[in-house]
Design an enzyme around this catalytic site. Structure first.
Site, PDB file in Angstrom:
ATOM      1  N   ILE A   9       4.345  -5.531  -9.242  1.00 41.67           N
ATOM      2  CA  ILE A   9       3.652  -4.352  -8.723  1.00 41.67           C
ATOM      3  C   ILE A   9       2.372  -3.501  -9.767  1.00 41.67           C
ATOM      4  O   ILE A   9       1.445  -2.664  -9.148  1.00 41.67           O
ATOM      5  CB  ILE A   9       4.398  -3.478  -8.118  1.00 41.67           C
ATOM      6  N   SER A  11       2.941  -2.058 -13.427  1.00 32.92           N
ATOM      7  CA  SER A  11       3.532  -1.563 -14.664  1.00 32.92           C
ATOM      8  C   SER A  11       4.632  -2.622 -14.937  1.00 32.92           C
ATOM      9  O   SER A  11       5.078  -3.200 -14.296  1.00 32.92           O
ATOM     10  CB  SER A  11       3.641   0.059 -14.478  1.00 32.92           C
ATOM     11  N   HIS A  14      14.416   2.260  -8.633  1.00 31.13           N
ATOM     12  CA  HIS A  14      14.382   3.403  -9.033  1.00 31.13           C
ATOM     13  C   HIS A  14      15.529   3.600 -10.055  1.00 31.13           C
ATOM     14  O   HIS A  14      16.533   5.003 -10.308  1.00 31.13           O
ATOM     15  CB  HIS A  14      14.008   4.406  -7.509  1.00 31.13           C
TER      16      HIS A  14
HETATM   17  N1  GLN Z   1       0.600  -0.010 -10.094  1.00 33.48           N
HETATM   18  C1  GLN Z   1       1.749   1.245 -10.367  1.00 33.48           C
HETATM   19  C2  GLN Z   1       2.485   0.727 -10.982  1.00 33.48           C
HETATM   20  O1  GLN Z   1       3.080  -0.293 -10.926  1.00 33.48           O
HETATM   21  C3  GLN Z   1       1.873   1.529  -8.609  1.00 33.48           C
HETATM   22  C4  GLN Z   1       2.415   2.646  -9.048  1.00 33.48           C
HETATM   23  C5  GLN Z   1       2.789   3.530  -7.701  1.00 33.48           C
HETATM   24  O2  GLN Z   1       2.893   2.921  -6.551  1.00 33.48           O
HETATM   25  N2  GLN Z   1       3.597   4.776  -8.016  1.00 33.48           N
HETATM   26  O3  GLN Z   1       2.736   1.572 -11.975  1.00 33.48           O
HETATM   27 ZN    ZN Z   2       5.095   3.020  -5.809  1.00 34.36          ZN
END
Ligand code: GLN
Ligand code: ZN
Length: 720
Positions: A397, A399, A659
């Site tokens: 996603i 990071s 998480h």
């Molecule tokens: N691109 C962001 C990450 O990967 C998305 C974070 C999020 O959705 N809170 O940290």
């Molecule tokens: Zn997210």
């Protein structure tokens, strides 16, 4: 006229709350030191009130969260030592956490199993004894129940009546109490309102003056509310402007005090004292007795503007929590005839940050400017040819773990002990390693890792003109966690590209496709303090245009996929559903504006929210090519939601719940995919974690991604 304030931030001017609590968690201070540290913070809050306002609550301080404390008061949870308390907050079996109304504060959700409530702890009573000042503070029975889970769904009224008996027990010995009922502003059913009336009837004849507070919005059932046996009713006149029309229409009961929330607890612009005094006069014409207060708890604001080195012109326009207390004092003084008391307070009329050219650009936008010229089906074909991805493509996603070393380098760079060139070199090294890591893992679409970003909103705020960032303006998000909302003060523009350098560098190291990574306009606005002098959609379109330029720069740099995160798309939605169509109209449009691009460029979006059912139609108004979402915890429902709308675009259902530190097995992940394939076509299915990996460690990241890629390969083989 009296003043009444509540909700003063517990985080502390220099995040003392975080520091003392986390030191205790690390066992570098004793329990006694923890207690005295927290007590000092509480005393600071109480003296801020005492110095500025006539009335205020006592007992608002908490070691972690007041909803949890309420559960303990009611005998639903219990603890003996601080360690046991913190177990409930962040241990293995901690309570679930969720967003508090439409704010970015998260509370701990209680589960109600039997409804065996009892008066187990009179927290506010103890505090009253300790300080003998302030008005004992409670979260009201309705709000507590409405925001809990478990059997309450089927036996709401019965539970509420039982709860009211316990509250009666808790409050009966006081002259006066403070009860917060923000859930009164939700769109309630008739039987819920009837239950509220019956429950509050139990407080009749107690001889306790109840100050009942509602906030965040207007109350839809004022005339019923008037019937409750309370002495004073707090209404929000900032975010609940309908309250004003309503009380003008139906009046206000003679035997009650109106606590008028007239200074903003959610945003930072200085109160227009003159105008507010006019408002208070108007209210005093309707209600016999008026007390003025903040319109929402002050913990949505940083503590004070003192010590911020913002541009003078901006500084002179803003108020944080302490300044809000002072504003209440000023309104009172002016109201009582000292017309000069507020001279100079909100008279800054500099045009700082305003830019007519950008304004014109926004007003000249046509409907067609928000629409891509090539429809999805055609784009899809073109993109598949260019990207040439396997079935079940794998990606992440954005990071990757931000470890100790990275944080230390960043701190050194900020302090000036590491040069910019060396810091950039270090980030480049991190990207080198990450590209190699992704090659080793066997992922299909790569990312650059976001190592240069601390916060996905603050990072862009620092690069854009028209948005300021603060030095110590932290507000609480949950527990000890705070973040610094940027301040959108003028027209937003992009002086130069913001993210291209790192992504382009990452792409230069590999043949695989690297995704560009942006934060969307709704999310930037949701996690900032926004302007109120122009409609929010205009700000959203300004940011949208900046991001559109960034997407163009990606295209020029040869980047084929761009992800625009809209983590706050649902969160920013208004409290009342009747206001949703208007909100989602601009929310979808500003996303679409951001993502106007060549048909060959694949646009992704990402949302971390799991109950998609109620917003699925609004998600479908966003013209992305692929969406990645959080789904590991409630996959069944999500799939039904997407099936309902015959969703036909590409989708990455998160197969790994990031998480939790647990490493998901191949079987776990396979199950998510197989379950989804009933509703979603395999050609459209991506395999990815459900959010960014910033807070994870490297070992679990490596183990989980290995399993993730194995899952994809296995399914690819089997289902090709
Ligand atoms: N691109 C962001 C990450 O990967 C998305 C974070 C999020 O959705 N809170 O940290
Ligand atoms: Zn997210």
């Amino acid at each position: 006229m009296q003043t009444y304030a509540y909700g003063f931030p517990r985080l502390g001017e220099n995040r003392e709350f975080k520091k003392v609590t986390e030191k205790y968690w690390k066992k570098s201070i004793s329990e006694a030191e923890l207690k005295s540290g927290l007590k000092a913070i509480e005393e600071g809050m109480l003296s801020a009130y005492e110095e500025n306002v006539d009335k205020f609550p006592v007992g608002e301080m908490t070691m972690y969260d007041n909803m949890l404390d309420t559960a303990i008061m009611l005998g639903l949870e219990n603890y003996n030592t601080p360690d046991e308390y913190y177990e409930l907050c962040r241990g293995k079996d901690a309570l679930e956490m969720t967003k508090w109304f439409n704010t970015n504060y998260h509370y701990l959700v209680s589960e109600i199993n039997s409804g065996d409530f009892r008066a187990a702890w009179n927290k506010a009573g103890e505090k009253k004894e300790e300080y003998n000042k302030g008005i004992p503070y409670y979260i009201g029975p309705f709000t507590f129940l409405k925001l809990s889970k478990g059997i309450v769904k089927d036996s709401f009224k019965e539970m509420l009546l039982k709860l009211a008996d316990v509250y009666r027990e808790l409050i009966k010995d006081f002259d006066e109490v403070h009860i917060d009922e923000p859930a009164f502003v939700l769109e309630l059913e008739a039987d819920e309102i009837a239950a509220i009336k019956e429950a509050y009837k139990k407080f009749e004849g107690l001889g306790v003056k109840i100050n009942l507070f509602t906030y965040y919005e207007a109350v839809d059932f004022l005339s019923d509310l008037y019937e409750l046996p309370v002495a004073a009713i707090g209404l929000d006149f900032i975010n609940g402007r309908a309250n004003l029309d309503n009380i003008k229409k139906i009046g206000f009961p003679e035997d009650k005090t109106l606590i008028a929330g007239v200074v903003d607890g959610r945003n930072i612009w200085r109160t227009d004292i003159k105008k507010t005094v006019e408002l208070v006069k108007e209210l005093a014409g309707v209600a016999k007795d008026v007390v003025i207060s903040n319109a929402a708890p002050l913990y949505h604001l940083p503590v004070t503007i003192e010590g911020e080195d913002l541009d003078e012109r901006l500084l002179n326009k803003i108020s944080f929590a302490k300044e809000r207390l002072n504003e209440l004092k000023l309104i009172k003084e002016v109201f009582e005839g000292n017309t000069e008391a507020a001279a100079g307070w909100n008279e800054d009329d500099s045009n700082y940050g305003l830019n007519q050219q950008i304004k014109d650009k926004i007003s000249n936008l046509k409907d067609g400017d928000f629409v891509k010229s090539t429809p999805y089906a055609q784009r899809d074909k073109m993109q598949r040819e260019i990207l040439n991805l396997p079935l079940f493509p794998t990606t992440t996603i954005g990071s990757y773990p931000q470890d100790k070393e990275l944080r230390a380098k960043r701190a050194a760079f900020r302090k000036g002990s590491l040069s910019e060139a060396d810091y950039k070199e270090f980030i480049k090294g991190k990207i080198d390693n990450l590209i190699k890591f992704q090659e080793d893992m066997g992922l299909d679409v790569f990312v650059h890792g976001e190592f240069e970003r601390t916060d996905m909103v603050e990072f862009f705020a620092q690069k854009l003109d028209g948005i300021a960032t603060t030095k110590k303006g932290f507000i609480i998000s949950y527990g000890t966690r705070g973040y610094r909302p940027p301040i959108i003060f003028g027209e937003v523009s992009r002086p130069e590209s913001m993210t291209i350098e790192e992504v382009k560098y990452a792409q230069s190291l590999t043949k695989k496709t690297v995704k560009g990574m942006l934060t969307g306009p709704v999310t930037i606005i949701a996690w900032s303090f926004n302007r109120i002098d122009i409609p929010v959609k205009e700000v959203a379109y300004q940011i949208g245009l900046c991001l559109q330029d960034e997407v163009k720069d990606y295209e020029e740099a040869g980047i084929k996929i761009v992800q625009i995160d809209e983590a706050a798309y649902r969160e920013k939605a208004p409290i009342k559903k009747k206001d949703w169509p208007k909100y989602f109209d601009w929310a979808a449009k500003c996303f679409n504006l951001s993502s106007i691009s060549k048909p060959e460029t694949q646009i992704h979006t990402h949302m971390c929210y799991s109950e998609f059912g109620e917003i699925i139609n609004y998600i479908c108004r966003m013209d992305f090519d692929c969406i990645t979402i959080e789904a590991t915890r409630s996959k069944g429902d999500i799939i039904k939601d997407f099936k309902k709308v015959n969703f036909d675009r590409q989708i990455g259902l998160g197969v790994w719940d990031i998480h939790s530190p647990a490493v998901p097995s191949v079987e776990d992940m396979e199950e998510v995919v197989r379950g989804s394939l009933e509703a979603l076509s395999k050609e459209n299915f991506w395999i990815n974690p459900d959010c960014g990996l910033k807070t994870r460690d490297w070992p679990e990241t490596e183990a989980s991604l290995k399993n993730l890629v194995t899952t994809a390969k296995k399914l690819r083989e089997e289902l090709k």
